[in-house]
Write an enzyme that holds these catalytic residues in place. Structure first.
Site, PDB file in Angstrom:
ATOM      1  N   HIS A  56      -1.822 -16.095  44.953  1.00  0.00           N
ATOM      2  CA  HIS A  56      -1.639 -14.987  44.002  1.00  0.00           C
ATOM      3  C   HIS A  56      -2.707 -15.044  42.925  1.00  0.00           C
ATOM      4  CE1 HIS A  56       0.425 -11.686  42.116  1.00  0.00           C
ATOM      5  NE2 HIS A  56       0.477 -12.327  40.951  1.00  0.00           N
ATOM      6  N   HIS A  58      -5.173 -12.476  40.181  1.00  0.00           N
ATOM      7  CA  HIS A  58      -5.715 -11.267  39.566  1.00  0.00           C
ATOM      8  C   HIS A  58      -7.052 -11.696  38.967  1.00  0.00           C
ATOM      9  CE1 HIS A  58      -1.844  -9.255  39.974  1.00  0.00           C
ATOM     10  NE2 HIS A  58      -1.251 -10.203  39.279  1.00  0.00           N
ATOM     11  N   ARG A  79       0.428  -8.253  28.056  1.00  0.00           N
ATOM     12  CA  ARG A  79       0.070  -7.211  29.016  1.00  0.00           C
ATOM     13  C   ARG A  79      -0.820  -6.140  28.369  1.00  0.00           C
ATOM     14  NH1 ARG A  79       4.172  -3.184  32.226  1.00  0.00           N
ATOM     15  NH2 ARG A  79       4.395  -2.380  30.100  1.00  0.00           N
ATOM     16  N   HIS A 205       3.606  -3.430  43.665  1.00  0.00           N
ATOM     17  CA  HIS A 205       3.369  -4.121  42.407  1.00  0.00           C
ATOM     18  C   HIS A 205       4.654  -4.757  41.893  1.00  0.00           C
ATOM     19  CE1 HIS A 205       3.160  -4.669  38.051  1.00  0.00           C
ATOM     20  NE2 HIS A 205       1.918  -5.063  38.310  1.00  0.00           N
ATOM     21  N   ARG A 208       9.496  -2.138  39.270  1.00  0.00           N
ATOM     22  CA  ARG A 208       9.243  -1.294  38.102  1.00  0.00           C
ATOM     23  C   ARG A 208       8.238  -0.195  38.414  1.00  0.00           C
ATOM     24  NH1 ARG A 208       6.304  -4.118  34.938  1.00  0.00           N
ATOM     25  NH2 ARG A 208       6.256  -6.124  36.022  1.00  0.00           N
ATOM     26  N   HIS A 230       5.629  -8.605  43.013  1.00  0.00           N
ATOM     27  CA  HIS A 230       6.099  -9.306  41.823  1.00  0.00           C
ATOM     28  C   HIS A 230       7.620  -9.178  41.779  1.00  0.00           C
ATOM     29  CE1 HIS A 230       1.929  -8.434  40.044  1.00  0.00           C
ATOM     30  NE2 HIS A 230       2.031  -9.753  40.060  1.00  0.00           N
ATOM     31  N   HIS A 267       6.533 -15.151  41.776  1.00  0.00           N
ATOM     32  CA  HIS A 267       7.243 -15.725  40.633  1.00  0.00           C
ATOM     33  C   HIS A 267       8.699 -16.033  40.981  1.00  0.00           C
ATOM     34  CE1 HIS A 267       3.730 -15.014  38.254  1.00  0.00           C
ATOM     35  NE2 HIS A 267       3.814 -13.697  38.400  1.00  0.00           N
ATOM     36  N   ASP A 318      -2.578 -16.866  39.539  1.00  0.00           N
ATOM     37  CA  ASP A 318      -2.217 -15.638  38.853  1.00  0.00           C
ATOM     38  C   ASP A 318      -3.256 -15.222  37.802  1.00  0.00           C
ATOM     39  OD1 ASP A 318      -0.876 -13.431  37.907  1.00  0.00           O
ATOM     40  OD2 ASP A 318       0.928 -14.483  37.308  1.00  0.00           O
TER      41      ASP A 318
END
Length: 445
Positions: A56, A58, A79, A205, A208, A230, A267, A318
């Site tokens: 994982h 980004h 964020r 994603h 949400r 996620h 997670h 991550d």
């Protein structure tokens, strides 16, 4: 054929000494144990491990390291700072940044990365001339850095979820969205991987960012590919899901057919007992990112309970507050110790399995992450004579080594790191220059 003679090597049956790995066409063609080195062998002193999988990533989050502490807050505050960085990316700056980040991974012993990719379009959502320009930059970056890649092309359609339902996209999220599942799938499938070091995967994603009615459509479009999501990273996500949908995120995914052996929940921190049963019973994987989860104050997930229920555990870095597979695998164990007051919750073999084979499997490469005949020739050698590892037994070197103790990294039989140096040269300089370009743009410099 090229032969590598290893002082010690962690084979599928456990640690062995004086091992020769014979490599041909990118695969391990032969493994000889308790043998003397040949004058033509490449000598690997220390302990040779299977290649590590960063399940994982980004890549662009690396620009935040060392810049976002102070002032308190939580994940949601962090964020907002992440959106500011994402807004500055274009195919050129992303290529430079991702190449440097992937090179840092290889230096640490990662031979495969799963890039959870959602920066698809221009700021505001307008498409590039090639709608896949950003994903092509990621692929080129991995190729130049010498790491295998699973590009987890991410479906991201909604701005979030609260008790009243989904909300509109934040301005910083507009470039993440294709507008619909069909448009996402069409763009994703328009550019299939073009070489044997890159494979395509898909991602939701989060619950949400994708509505209940759209989840089965994503599952259908991702048929035959690894699918990541996620999952329950924050209590707020669970509360919103319970209030609006009347169930947990795991139960919502189960209803949509989004659990199974090809699926990995990222997670999986805040789970109910029923969630654990569902994930384990369906063989759904869970990717823990211990250094990120503690940096963002996310919490400690039920790793051992998931493992015992039947969930394969893998590991990722991550947001890259640290890029070190040994720190992540130790974090899996140490977090368990903190919440149970017990040591050795996982064996060294279980930890290594999570860091290597399970990660490869989660990313669609079950032919790698293990040292056995016919497997991908991906492996890493850790020195046993450094200030960190001196005195450690080979069987326990994963408890003492750090990324800087890596001497050699081989991917597909190619030596990418030799004597602790990446073939691209000074990776620190590459990181510094690429991050500076992004940060300067973000602050208007």
């Amino acid at each position: 054929m090229t032969a590598f003679w290893c002082e010690s090597a962690w084979l599928t049956g456990g640690l062995a000494k004086r091992v020769r790995l014979v490599v041909g066409n990118g695969l391990l063609r032969e493994i000889q144990v308790d043998t003397d080195p040949d004058e033509r062998d490449v000598i690997l002193e220390g302990v040779t491990l299977p290649g590590m999988a960063n399940a994982h990533s980004h890549a662009f989050h690396r620009a935040l390291r060392g810049r976002v502490n102070g002032g308190g807050g939580n994940f949601w505050n962090w964020r907002e700072q992440m959106y500011q960085i994402a807004a500055q990316l274009n195919p050129d700056t992303y290529l430079a940044l991702a190449r440097a980040v992937f090179a840092e991974m290889v230096l640490a012993g990662f031979t495969l990365v799963g890039e959870f990719h959602y920066v698809h379009h221009r700021p505001g959502g307008k498409k590039f001339g090639d709608p896949n320009a950003m994903s092509l930059a990621v692929r080129q970056a991995a190729d130049e850095a010498g790491i295998r890649l699973t590009l987890l092309d991410t479906c991201y359609l909604e701005g979030g979820l609260n008790g009243g339902g989904h909300v509109e996209l934040h301005p910083g999220q507009l470039r993440f969205s294709d507008g619909s599942v069909d448009a996402w799938a069409e763009r994703m499938l328009a550019r299939r991987p073009e070489n044997d070091r890159v494979r395509l995967g898909a991602a939701i994603h989060s619950i949400r960012a994708v509505r209940r009615e759209d989840l089965p459509k994503v599952v259908e479009a991702a048929a035959g590919m690894p699918l990541h999501v996620h999952l329950s990273e924050q209590p707020g996500e669970n509360l919103a899901c319970q209030m609006f949908y009347g169930c947990t995120p795991t139960e919502l995914l189960d209803e949509a057919g989004a659990l199974g052996h090809h699926v990995t929940g990222i997670h999986a921190t805040h789970l109910t007992d029923r969630d654990i049963e569902l994930l384990g019973g369906t063989g759904t994987g869970a990717c823990f990112c211990p250094t990120t989860e503690r940096d963002l104050a996310d919490g400690i997930g039920p790793a051992r309970a998931l493992h015992d229920a039947g969930t394969p555990l893998s590991l990722g870095t991550d947001q890259h507050v640290v890029i070190d597979p040994y720190e992540e695998l130790r974090g899996l164990e140490m977090h368990e110790r903190l919440i149970t007051n017990e040591r050795d919750r996982f064996t060294s073999s279980e930890l290594l399995h999570a860091a290597s084979f399970n990660g490869y499997r989660a990313l669609g490469w079950s032919d790698g992450g293990h040292l056995s005949k016919g497997a991908l020739a991906d492996f890493v050698t850790v020195r046993s004579d450094t200030v960190n590892t001196a005195g450690s037994t080979p069987e326990q070197i994963i408890y003492s080594c750090v990324a800087s103790d890596v001497s050699t990294v081989v991917v597909g039989g190619d030596v990418v790191v030799r004597d602790g140096q990446h073939r691209l040269g000074d990776v620190g300089r590459l990181l510094g220059s690429s991050i500076e370009r992004v940060i300067s743009a973000a602050v208007g410099g």
